[in-house]
Design a protein around this motif. Sequence first.
Motif, mmCIF file in Angstrom:
data_model
loop_
_atom_site.group_PDB
_atom_site.id
_atom_site.type_symbol
_atom_site.label_atom_id
_atom_site.label_comp_id
_atom_site.label_asym_id
_atom_site.label_seq_id
_atom_site.Cartn_x
_atom_site.Cartn_y
_atom_site.Cartn_z
ATOM 1 N N UNK A 114 -8.855 26.835 102.201
ATOM 2 C CA UNK A 114 -10.025 26.707 101.335
ATOM 3 C C UNK A 114 -11.249 27.255 102.059
ATOM 4 N N UNK A 115 -12.324 27.405 101.307
ATOM 5 C CA UNK A 115 -13.567 27.930 101.885
ATOM 6 C C UNK A 115 -14.471 26.785 102.313
ATOM 7 N N UNK A 125 -15.026 2.328 110.348
ATOM 8 C CA UNK A 125 -14.588 2.634 108.983
ATOM 9 C C UNK A 125 -14.985 4.031 108.529
ATOM 10 N N UNK A 126 -16.121 4.515 109.032
ATOM 11 C CA UNK A 126 -16.581 5.826 108.585
ATOM 12 C C UNK A 126 -15.625 6.923 109.043
ATOM 13 N N UNK A 127 -15.482 7.917 108.176
ATOM 14 C CA UNK A 127 -14.691 9.097 108.515
ATOM 15 C C UNK A 127 -15.617 10.297 108.316
ATOM 16 N N UNK A 128 -16.062 10.862 109.431
ATOM 17 C CA UNK A 128 -17.024 11.956 109.404
ATOM 18 C C UNK A 128 -16.448 13.197 110.070
ATOM 19 N N UNK A 129 -16.937 14.359 109.595
ATOM 20 C CA UNK A 129 -16.614 15.653 110.205
ATOM 21 C C UNK A 129 -17.895 16.475 110.239
ATOM 22 N N UNK A 130 -17.997 17.331 111.230
ATOM 23 C CA UNK A 130 -19.146 18.230 111.312
ATOM 24 C C UNK A 130 -18.699 19.641 110.947
ATOM 25 N N UNK A 131 -19.627 20.377 110.340
ATOM 26 C CA UNK A 131 -19.401 21.776 110.010
ATOM 27 C C UNK A 131 -20.743 22.477 110.008
ATOM 28 N N UNK A 132 -20.854 23.518 110.821
ATOM 29 C CA UNK A 132 -22.082 24.318 110.927
ATOM 30 C C UNK A 132 -23.319 23.461 111.161
ATOM 31 N N UNK A 133 -23.188 22.487 112.061
ATOM 32 C CA UNK A 133 -24.333 21.688 112.468
ATOM 33 C C UNK A 133 -24.642 20.485 111.606
ATOM 34 N N UNK A 134 -23.958 20.342 110.466
ATOM 35 C CA UNK A 134 -24.174 19.192 109.598
ATOM 36 C C UNK A 134 -22.970 18.262 109.679
ATOM 37 N N UNK A 135 -23.224 16.972 109.519
ATOM 38 C CA UNK A 135 -22.155 15.985 109.554
ATOM 39 C C UNK A 135 -21.937 15.449 108.147
ATOM 40 N N UNK A 136 -20.685 15.494 107.719
ATOM 41 C CA UNK A 136 -20.312 15.082 106.371
ATOM 42 C C UNK A 136 -19.485 13.807 106.408
ATOM 43 N N UNK A 137 -19.724 12.942 105.424
ATOM 44 C CA UNK A 137 -18.939 11.721 105.269
ATOM 45 C C UNK A 137 -17.778 12.033 104.329
ATOM 46 N N UNK A 156 -3.418 19.079 110.061
ATOM 47 C CA UNK A 156 -3.436 19.041 111.534
ATOM 48 C C UNK A 156 -4.843 18.867 112.097
ATOM 49 N N UNK A 157 -5.784 18.468 111.267
ATOM 50 C CA UNK A 157 -7.176 18.280 111.688
ATOM 51 C C UNK A 157 -7.514 16.800 111.780
ATOM 52 N N UNK A 158 -8.358 16.468 112.740
ATOM 53 C CA UNK A 158 -8.762 15.082 112.965
ATOM 54 C C UNK A 158 -10.240 14.914 112.681
ATOM 55 N N UNK A 159 -10.598 13.785 112.086
ATOM 56 C CA UNK A 159 -12.003 13.465 111.836
ATOM 57 C C UNK A 159 -12.688 13.145 113.162
ATOM 58 N N UNK A 160 -14.008 13.082 113.099
ATOM 59 C CA UNK A 160 -14.774 12.783 114.297
ATOM 60 C C UNK A 160 -15.011 14.000 115.161
ATOM 61 N N UNK A 161 -14.814 15.179 114.587
ATOM 62 C CA UNK A 161 -14.946 16.427 115.339
ATOM 63 C C UNK A 161 -15.772 17.443 114.575
ATOM 64 N N UNK A 162 -16.181 18.487 115.293
ATOM 65 C CA UNK A 162 -16.816 19.647 114.688
ATOM 66 C C UNK A 162 -15.692 20.586 114.259
ATOM 67 N N UNK A 163 -15.569 20.817 112.974
ATOM 68 C CA UNK A 163 -14.479 21.640 112.432
ATOM 69 C C UNK A 163 -14.904 23.072 112.133
ATOM 70 N N UNK A 164 -16.067 23.476 112.589
ATOM 71 C CA UNK A 164 -16.582 24.814 112.284
ATOM 72 C C UNK A 164 -15.587 25.906 112.658
ATOM 73 N N UNK A 165 -15.063 25.875 113.858
ATOM 74 C CA UNK A 165 -14.148 26.932 114.308
ATOM 75 C C UNK A 165 -12.769 26.834 113.665
ATOM 76 N N UNK A 166 -12.419 25.671 113.148
ATOM 77 C CA UNK A 166 -11.089 25.482 112.571
ATOM 78 C C UNK A 166 -10.991 25.919 111.114
#
Length: 77
Positions: A61-62, A19-31, A45-55
Amino acid sequence: MDKEYTKQQLALRNGEDREEIWCAFKGLIYDVSKSRLWRNGKHYEHWAGQDLTDELAGAPHTEHVFEKFDVVGKLKN
């Protein structure tokens, strides 16, 4: 926040396997589960469960967008 998760553990929080939908950014994981924009684990075009730092560079948005979400842990290297 002492909890750490591997990339494999993060990948399971993609909105499909659990059920959880998480994404990582700059080493932190967000719900991002509560966001209507991440319904079903997909945000444009982005999927959860990934590190989105480079995307983020291609996003309209910032990184401040992550401030509205809870941090659930750190991403293990």
